[in-house]
Design a protein around this motif. Structure first.
Motif, PDB file in Angstrom:
ATOM      1  N   HIS A   1       0.681  41.398  57.082  1.00  0.00           N
ATOM      2  CA  HIS A   1      -0.166  40.584  56.219  1.00  0.00           C
ATOM      3  C   HIS A   1      -1.581  41.124  56.255  1.00  0.00           C
ATOM      4  O   HIS A   1      -2.004  41.752  57.229  1.00  0.00           O
ATOM      5  CB  HIS A   1      -0.141  39.131  56.674  1.00  0.00           C
ATOM      6  CG  HIS A   1       1.181  38.449  56.429  1.00  0.00           C
ATOM      7  ND1 HIS A   1       2.305  38.697  57.204  1.00  0.00           N
ATOM      8  CD2 HIS A   1       1.561  37.547  55.482  1.00  0.00           C
ATOM      9  CE1 HIS A   1       3.310  37.952  56.763  1.00  0.00           C
ATOM     10  NE2 HIS A   1       2.881  37.247  55.704  1.00  0.00           N
TER      11      HIS A   1
ATOM     12  N   PRO B   1       0.531  33.022  58.660  1.00  0.00           N
ATOM     13  CA  PRO B   1       1.714  33.300  57.815  1.00  0.00           C
ATOM     14  C   PRO B   1       2.908  32.430  58.189  1.00  0.00           C
ATOM     15  O   PRO B   1       3.777  32.175  57.356  1.00  0.00           O
ATOM     16  CB  PRO B   1       1.978  34.796  58.065  1.00  0.00           C
ATOM     17  CG  PRO B   1       0.629  35.362  58.364  1.00  0.00           C
ATOM     18  CD  PRO B   1      -0.058  34.296  59.173  1.00  0.00           C
TER      19      PRO B   1
ATOM     20  N   VAL C   1       3.435  39.169  52.085  1.00  0.00           N
ATOM     21  CA  VAL C   1       3.032  40.370  52.830  1.00  0.00           C
ATOM     22  C   VAL C   1       2.359  41.339  51.866  1.00  0.00           C
ATOM     23  O   VAL C   1       2.549  41.292  50.654  1.00  0.00           O
ATOM     24  CB  VAL C   1       4.249  41.036  53.495  1.00  0.00           C
ATOM     25  CG1 VAL C   1       4.875  40.113  54.507  1.00  0.00           C
ATOM     26  CG2 VAL C   1       5.278  41.476  52.452  1.00  0.00           C
TER      27      VAL C   1
END
Length: 856
Positions: free
Chosen positions: A833, A800, A848
Motif C-alpha cells: 500500500h 489497510p 494496493v
C-alpha cells in the motif's frame, strides 16, 4: 367564699405521715398569688388524698378532681371520705359514667376526665365550681391533654377566678406549668418526695426459646410463666401480691391458672369492667392473704393496701393507629422504664418489698424511658370532634404536644365522611349529636343509623360490645355477644353501657335518622352495625388463600379454626397488622352479605371503565368496585383516542426503546439531533423528552391502531420522524447532514451518526464519525464539516486492515505531524500500500498500489 367543712380542717391539721403534707403551704401560697399550681409528687405520697382538701380550704366552694379511670375515681373518693369519717356522697362524692354519688354538701367531687370533658362542653364556665384538680396528668391520655387545654381557655376568656391545680408523678411537670402560666411566668411547681421503703428486684425472664407475643396476642406460654412467677413470689415473700398484666383477657387467664393451681390466697381481678363491688373487694384489705391481678389501673392512680410484692409482666396496652391502612386500636407493647418503676414502687409503700420482673436486665435497658403520649399515636377522631365542638382550632389549643398533621388530616376526613364536620371543618348539628353519644364517633354513627334498621336495643348491644373491646380467640363477635348476654366476662359493664346507649338510639329513631325497618335478625344485624361503624373494614373473601380483602385495601386473616371463615362477607370491627405481615390479623368480626355491605359502605362504590397497558397489551375493562373489592369486571372496546392515550402513557413510562427503531429511523433521528444542536430551529428537538412530549404529533395515527405489543412493533417510527422535518429546509437535509461523503478516491463512505447522544438532547458538542482508510483521503487538506460548516466530522483513519491508526478532527495537523509516525509504522506491515512522504500530493486509492512509487 364558703368556709371549708370542719372535717376537712381536721384532716389538714393532722395529715399523718403523708409526704405530700410538706407541699401544702407552698400550694396555698401559689393559689392565693395566681390561682394555678403544679404539684409534682410520685405515687404513694398522698397527693390525691391531701391536695383536694387543701384546695377546698383555700378557695372554698366545690372542687372537682379528675382521675383517668372510673375505678380510680371511686377509690379516691372512698379513701378521702373514710379519712374524714364520712360516707361517700357527703363532703366527698364521685361522678363517673353511669354512676354518681354526690349531694348538696359535697365540696370534693372526684370525676373521670371524660365526665369533666362532657361538662365543659355543656357549660364552659363550670358554674358552681371553684377549682379543678387534674390528677395523673403525666399519663398523657388524650382526654386529659384536651381538658387541660380547655381549662387554659376557660381561665383566659371566661373564668379567671377558676383555680386549676395539675398533679404529676414525673419530672415533666415543668411543661404543664408553662401551659398553666402566662406570659409573665409559668405556674408554680411544688414538689414532694416519696417515702418509699426498699424494694428488691428479682429478674424472671422467659426462657430463650419461648415467646411473649404472637399473632393472637400474649402467648399461653408467657401467661404460664407469669402465673409460675406469682406462685414463686408468694412462696418466697410475705404480704399481698399485686400482679400487672396488660388487659382483661390476660387477667382472666392468670386468675384461672392461679385458682386451678390451688394457691393459698384469695385471687382477685381488678379492672374497669368489673362491677363496683368487685373492684372494692380488690382494693380493701381482708383477713386472708390476697393476690390482686390488675391492669395498669393500679400503676399510679390507685393504692392497693397490704401489697408487699409486685409481679410485673412488663406489658401494657396503648393506642396505635396505622394511618395508611386505616387500622386503629389498642396494641400490647412493652412497658416503659418509668411505668415499671411506678409499678415496682407499689411494693414499697407500707414496708420493704420486692418486685419480680418477667424480663431480663438487658431487656430493661432497652425499654423506652417514658410512655408515648396518646396524642402522638392514637386515633384522633374523637379528639378532633371534641375540639370542633369546643370551637377551637388545633393550633390555638394549649396542648403539651401538637397532634401529628397526618393523623389529624385522617381524623378530619373521617368526621367529614360521617357528616360530623362540614367542608370548612366546622361541627354540624349531626356532629353534635354524634359527640353527645358517650363513645367513639364511628360507633356513635353506627348507633344512630342502625337504630331504625335493627332497633335501638340491638344496635346498642352491638355498639356496647365494640365499645367495651370484648374479644374472643376465634374473633366471632356474634358469639361474644351471646356470651355477655348470658352473663359472661364483662357482662355487668356491658349491660350498663347498653342502657345508656339505647336512650340515644331511641332519640335518633324518633328523629328518623335511620332508614328502613327491623327486618334483620341474628348474625346479620350484628354485622350491619359493625359495618356502619367501620365501612372501610367491610371485607370479602379472596378467591384463593382463604384470606379477606377489606374495602380500604388491607388484607385480613382470621384466627385458625374460626367459624367466620365460612362466610364470604365480613364486617371487621378490630384488626391489627404486625410488622412484616402482609395481612392484618382479625380480632373481631361478624357475618355480612353483599346487600348489607353495599348499604353500609356504599360511599366507596365506584364504576370505572379503564384502559391500561398490561403485560404487553392494551386491556380495557369495565369494573364495579366497593373500594378495593372488585365486584364485577368485563371487557369493552375503547375508542382509538383512548387506545392512543394508553399506549402513549406506556411509552412515556417504559421509554422510547419499546418502539421498533430501524437502522434508518435511528440514523434520521441522529442526523436531526446534529442539525438541531448546531443550527437550532426550525430543525426539531428529537431528544427523549421532546419526542415523548410530542408523541401525538408524530406518532398519533399509528398509536391508535395498537392493541398488543406485536402491534407496537409495526408502528412506522421512520415515517413519524419524517413528519417532523421542517419545510422548506427539509430539502437541504442531505446537504447539511449527508448519509454518505464522497472521498478523494472517488468512493463514498457512510457517516456514522450512531455515536451522537440523541436521548439527552446534548448533541451540540458531539461529532459524527467518518471511518476511512488513510490511502482514501490523500489530498484532503481540510476535515469535512456538516451543518453549513459548524460540525467537523471526527475522522477515524484506518489501516489497510481497517484498524484505527489515528483519530482526528483536524486533518491538516495530522498530515503535518502524526502522519510521519503512522507511515513509519505501517509501511513495513503493509508494503503493497502507498505510504508517500508527501500525502498532500499523493494520489488517493482504495486498494494496493499498482506501480512502485519513485520515492521508495
Amino acid at each position: 367564699m364558703e368556709p371549708a367543712p370542719d372535717a376537712i380542717a381536721r384532716l389538714l391539721a393532722n395529715p399523718g405521715d403523708l409526704p405530700a403534707a410538706v407541699v401544702l403551704p407552698a400550694l396555698r401560697e401559689a393559689l392565693r398569688a395566681r390561682g394555678v399550681a403544679v404539684v409534682q409528687a410520685p405515687p404513694g405520697t398522698g397527693k390525691t388524698t391531701l391536695v383536694p382538701p387543701a384546695v377546698v380550704h383555700e378557695v372554698g366552694g366545690r372542687v372537682v378532681v379528675t382521675q383517668p379511670r372510673r375505678v380510680a375515681a371511686r377509690a379516691a373518693a372512698r379513701r378521702l371520705a373514710w379519712l374524714l369519717g364520712e360516707e361517700v356522697g357527703q363532703t366527698v362524692g364521685y361522678s363517673v359514667r353511669g354512676d354518681s354519688r354526690t349531694s348538696r354538701a359535697t365540696c370534693v367531687e372526684v370525676v373521670t376526665t371524660g365526665v369533666l370533658l362532657r361538662r365543659l362542653q355543656r357549660d364552659p364556665e363550670l358554674a358552681g365550681v371553684s377549682a379543678v384538680v387534674l390528677d395523673e396528668v403525666h399519663e398523657r391520655h388524650l382526654d386529659s391533654d384536651l381538658v387541660l387545654a380547655m381549662l387554659v381557655d376557660v381561665r383566659a376568656a371566661l373564668r379567671p377566678d377558676l383555680a386549676v391545680v395539675a398533679m404529676s408523678a414525673t419530672v415533666e411537670a415543668g411543661r404543664t406549668a408553662a401551659l398553666l402560666g402566662d406570659d409573665a411566668a409559668p405556674a408554680a411547681v411544688v414538689s414532694a418526695e416519696a417515702a418509699l421503703h426498699p424494694v428488691d428486684v428479682v429478674w424472671r425472664p422467659l426462657p430463650a426459646r419461648a415467646r411473649r407475643m404472637d399473632d393472637r396476642g400474649v402467648t399461653p406460654a408467657f401467661l404460664d410463666h407469669v402465673a409460675a412467677t406469682v406462685a414463686q413470689a408468694a412462696a418466697e415473700r410475705e404480704g399481698d401480691v399485686l400482679v400487672f398484666v396488660p388487659g382483661v383477657r390476660e387477667i382472666d387467664q392468670v386468675v384461672r391458672r392461679l385458682t386451678s393451681a390451688g394457691l393459698d390466697a384469695a385471687v382477685l381481678p381488678l379492672h374497669g369492667r368489673l362491677p363496683a363491688e368487685r373492684q372494692d373487694a380488690a382494693l380493701m384489705p381482708g383477713g386472708r392473704r390476697r393476690v390482686v391481678v390488675s391492669t395498669a389501673v393500679a400503676e399510679s392512680s390507685l393504692t392497693v393496701p397490704g401489697v408487699r410484692v409486685v409481679v410485673d409482666a412488663g406489658l401494657s396496652r396503648e393506642p396505635r393507629t396505622d394511618l395508611r391502612r386505616g387500622l386503629a386500636g389498642l396494641v400490647t407493647v412493652s412497658v416503659s422504664r418509668s411505668a415499671a418503676e411506678q409499678r415496682a414502687g407499689r411494693a414499697g409503700r407500707e414496708a420493704p418489698g420486692a418486685v419480680y420482673r418477667c424480663w431480663s436486665p438487658e431487656d430493661h435497658a432497652r425499654l423506652p424511658e417514658h410512655p408515648t403520649p396518646e396524642i402522638l399515636t392514637a386515633d384522633l377522631t374523637s379528639f378532633l370532634l371534641e375540639t370542633a365542638c369546643w370551637g377551637s382550632e388545633l393550633t390555638s389549643l394549649a396542648l403539651l404536644d401538637p397532634p401529628p398533621e397526618a393523623a389529624a388530616a385522617v381524623a378530619r376526613e373521617t368526621l367529614t365522611m360521617l357528616g360530623a364536620l362540614d367542608d370548612a371543618g366546622r361541627v354540624t348539628e349531626r356532629g353534635r349529636r354524634v359527640a353527645s353519644v358517650p363513645t367513639d364517633p364511628r360507633l356513635a354513627r353506627a348507633l344512630l343509623d342502625a337504630s331504625d334498621v335493627v332497633g335501638p336495643r340491638r344496635a346498642a348491644e352491638v355498639v356496647a360490645l365494640l365499645d367495651q373491646d370484648v374479644r374472643r380467640g376465634d374473633a366471632d363477635l356474634v358469639a361474644a355477644l351471646r356470651d355477655v348476654r348470658r352473663g359472661g366476662p364483662g357482662a355487668h359493664e356491658w349491660r350498663a353501657s347498653v342502657r345508656r346507649l339505647e336512650e340515644h338510639g331511641r332519640a335518633a329513631r324518633g328523629r328518623g335518622e335511620g332508614g328502613g325497618s327491623e327486618r334483620l335478625t341474628g348474625d346479620l344485624a350484628t354485622g350491619l352495625v359493625v359495618a356502619l361503624a367501620h365501612p372501610e373494614r367491610v371485607a370479602r373473601r379472596r378467591r384463593t388463600g382463604g384470606t379477606y380483602l377489606m374495602v380500604g385495601g388491607t388484607g385480613a386473616a382470621l384466627p385458625d379454626g374460626s367459624g367466620l371463615a365460612a362466610y364470604e362477607w365480613l364486617a371487621v370491627a378490630d384488626a391489627d397488622r404486625a410488622p412484616g405481615r402482609r395481612d392484618a390479623y382479625v380480632r373481631g368480626a361478624a357475618p355480612l352479605d353483599e346487600d348489607l355491605a353495599l348499604a353500609a359502605a356504599g360511599a366507596a362504590l365506584t364504576d370505572d371503565a379503564t384502559v391500561v397497558w398490561k403485560d404487553g397489551r392494551v386491556v380495557a375493562r369495565r369494573t364495579t368496585s366497593l373500594g378495593a373489592i372488585e365486584l364485577t369486571s368485563e371487557a369493552w372496546t375503547p375508542s382509538p383516542e383512548q387506545v392512543a392515550a394508553v399506549v402513549r402513557d406506556a411509552i412515556a413510562r417504559d421509554g422510547l426503546d419499546v418502539l421498533p427503531w430501524s437502522v434508518a429511523a435511528r440514523s434520521l433521528r441522529a442526523r436531526l439531533a446534529v442539525l438541531h444542536g448546531a443550527l437550532g430551529a426550525p430543525w426539531p428537538d428529537v431528544a427523549d423528552a421532546a419526542l415523548l412530549d410530542s408523541l401525538d404529533a408524530w406518532l398519533g395515527p399509528s398509536l391508535a391502531r395498537v392493541r398488543t405489543a406485536g402491534d407496537l412493533q409495526h408502528v412506522d417510527v421512520l415515517g413519524g420522524l419524517r413528519t417532523l422535518l421542517p419545510w422548506p429546509q427539509a430539502g437541504r437535509l442531505d446537504e447539511l447532514a449527508p448519509e454518505r461523503i464522497e472521498l478523494p478516491s472517488g468512493s463514498k463512505a457512510s457517516v456514522d451518526y450512531a455515536v451522537v447522544d440523541v436521548a439527552s438532547g446534548d448533541s451540540a458538542s458531539q461529532q459524527p464519525v467518518l471511518a476511512v482508510k488513510v490511502q482514501e483521503v490523500f489530498g484532503w487538506s481540510e476535515t469535512p464539516r456538516l451543518a453549513d460548516g459548524r460540525v467537523p466530522l471526527l475522522l477515524h483513519l484506518l489501516s489497510p486492515a481497517r484498524r484505527p491508526v489515528a483519530v482526528t478532527a483536524d486533518l491538516r495537523s495530522f498530515w503535518d505531524g502524526p502522519y510521519r509516525g503512522v507511515r513509519a509504522d505501517m509501511r513495513g506491515r503493509y508494503p503493497k500500500h502507498d505510504w508517500p512522504e508527501d500525502p498532500w500530493t499523493a494520489v488517493p486509492s482504495t486498494g494496493v498500489r499498482r506501480t512502485r512509487p519513485s520515492g521508495r
